[in-house]
Design a protein around this motif. Structure first.
Motif, short mmCIF file in Angstrom:
data_model
loop_
_atom_site.label_atom_id
_atom_site.label_comp_id
_atom_site.label_asym_id
_atom_site.label_seq_id
_atom_site.Cartn_x
_atom_site.Cartn_y
_atom_site.Cartn_z
N LEU A 112 0.87 -1.13 0.12
CA LEU A 112 -0.13 0.08 0.00
C LEU A 112 0.91 1.37 0.01
CD1 LEU A 112 -2.75 -1.03 2.64
CD2 LEU A 112 -2.97 -1.22 0.07
N PHE A 113 0.43 2.12 -0.58
CA PHE A 113 1.07 3.67 -0.36
C PHE A 113 1.06 4.16 0.71
CE2 PHE A 113 0.15 3.20 -5.03
CZ PHE A 113 1.28 3.14 -5.74
N PRO A 114 1.95 4.30 1.34
CA PRO A 114 1.87 5.05 3.03
C PRO A 114 1.36 6.36 2.88
CG PRO A 114 4.30 4.82 2.35
CD PRO A 114 3.48 4.05 1.44
N HIS A 115 1.68 7.08 1.94
CA HIS A 115 1.13 8.53 2.10
C HIS A 115 -0.11 8.78 1.65
CE1 HIS A 115 2.18 8.03 -2.12
NE2 HIS A 115 1.47 9.06 -2.35
N LEU A 116 -0.97 7.62 1.25
CA LEU A 116 -2.45 7.71 0.67
C LEU A 116 -3.30 6.92 1.90
CD1 LEU A 116 -2.15 6.94 -3.04
CD2 LEU A 116 -2.24 9.06 -1.93
N THR A 117 -4.53 7.58 2.16
CA THR A 117 -5.60 6.88 3.08
C THR A 117 -5.96 5.55 2.50
OG1 THR A 117 -7.31 8.08 1.91
CG2 THR A 117 -6.44 9.15 3.62
N VAL A 118 -6.69 4.97 3.04
CA VAL A 118 -7.03 3.45 2.56
C VAL A 118 -7.85 3.58 1.31
CG1 VAL A 118 -8.80 1.88 2.99
CG2 VAL A 118 -7.21 2.37 4.69
N ILE A 119 -9.04 4.74 1.34
CA ILE A 119 -9.81 4.77 0.11
C ILE A 119 -9.09 5.45 -1.03
CG2 ILE A 119 -10.63 7.28 0.74
CD1 ILE A 119 -13.44 6.03 -0.29
N ASP A 120 -8.11 6.31 -0.75
CA ASP A 120 -7.13 6.71 -1.86
C ASP A 120 -6.47 5.86 -2.70
OD1 ASP A 120 -8.42 9.33 -1.77
OD2 ASP A 120 -6.78 10.10 -0.49
N ASN A 121 -5.81 4.84 -1.86
CA ASN A 121 -5.10 3.58 -2.11
C ASN A 121 -5.94 2.78 -3.26
OD1 ASN A 121 -2.38 2.73 -1.25
ND2 ASN A 121 -3.05 3.80 0.37
#
Length: 266
Positions: A112-121
């Motif tokens: 997962l992209f750590p700088h993005l929220t769950v929904i943005d991932n």
């Protein structure tokens, strides 16, 4: 079903449909892969049909994950052919992109992209690759998060959720592209034991929905319960494949029996 070092019938045409008429979505024919002088995958032929759940097992270094990664060109093959939903994989970037739009993948370490929220991932790929609007992508993401039991985690960041939750988000992210096939590369091996069940339960629900799945795993209970077919890799080849009841109850190959005995005591 084949056993090496024993008399074998003529090999089946791997491009043929399954006995129940299901169409092969992935056909690998005499696939080879080298890492320098090391021959990792040796003339492997296999097909995977629509709606099938295939589980690939084998010891570390047997080639199972490399083979899985070749099915969406995360690893290239240097011999033979791989055809996914009618598209032959090669170095053509347009073909690779077309296949990756149809094949979702879940990795061991979530990615997962750590700088993005769950929904943005979850919404990133549909917005960029399928031209979904933010509203469309977020509505679909919320539906998928509810499906994996995480609707209340949508606005959190990956570091704020558990490993099991992160893996379920990774599954939702892959499903957001509405793939025809899902590949799982040891999806529970990085999880604490108490988190494994929650991920396997999501995978079982996905299998029961009719999703085509190819799963590299050491979870033998999952293979027994969910798989239509189990394939055992050994030294870059498929040593044996069979439905789970036959594989676990009637396989007489000593190497496989030793492997299963070792796994059961871990």
């Amino acid at each position: 079903m084949t056993l090496q070092n024993q008399p074998q019938p003529a090999k089946a045409d791997h491009a043929m449909a399954a006995p129940d008429g299901r169409k092969p979505l992935i056909v690998a024919t005499k696939v080879n892969k080298h890492f320098g002088p090391f021959h990792v995958i040796k003339d492997v032929s296999a097909s995977f049909c629509q709606g099938e759940v295939a589980v690939i097992i084998g010891a570390s270094g047997s080639g199972k994950s490399t083979f899985l990664r070749m099915l969406n060109r995360l690893e290239s093959h240097d011999g033979g052919s791989i055809v996914v939903n009618g598209i032959e994989l090669n170095a053509d970037l347009k073909k690779i992109d077309a296949v990756r739009r149809e094949v979702g993948m879940v990795f061991q370490n979530f990615n997962l992209f750590p700088h993005l929220t769950v929904i943005d991932n979850i919404t990133l790929a549909p917005r960029r690759l399928r031209n979904a609007t933010r509203e469309e992508a977020e509505a679909d993401a919320m539906r998928l998060l509810a499906k994996v039991g995480l609707a209340d985690q949508a606005r959190k960041y990956p570091h704020q959720i558990s490993g099991g939750q992160a893996q379920r988000v990774a599954i939702a992210r892959a499903l957001a592209m509405h793939p025809k096939v899902m590949l799982f590369d040891e999806p529970t091996s990085a999880l604490d034991p108490e988190m494994i069940k929650e991920v396997l339960d999501v995978m079982k629900d996905l299998a029961s929905s009719g999703m085509t799945m190819i799963v590299v795993t050491h979870e033998m209970g999952f293979a027994r319960e969910v798989a239509d077919r189990v394939l055992f890799f050994e030294k870059g080849q498929i040593l044996y494949e069979a439905p789970p009841q036959e594989f676990f109850s009637h396989c007489e190959n000593e190497r496989i029996r030793a492997f299963l005995g070792q796994i059961s005591h871990q």
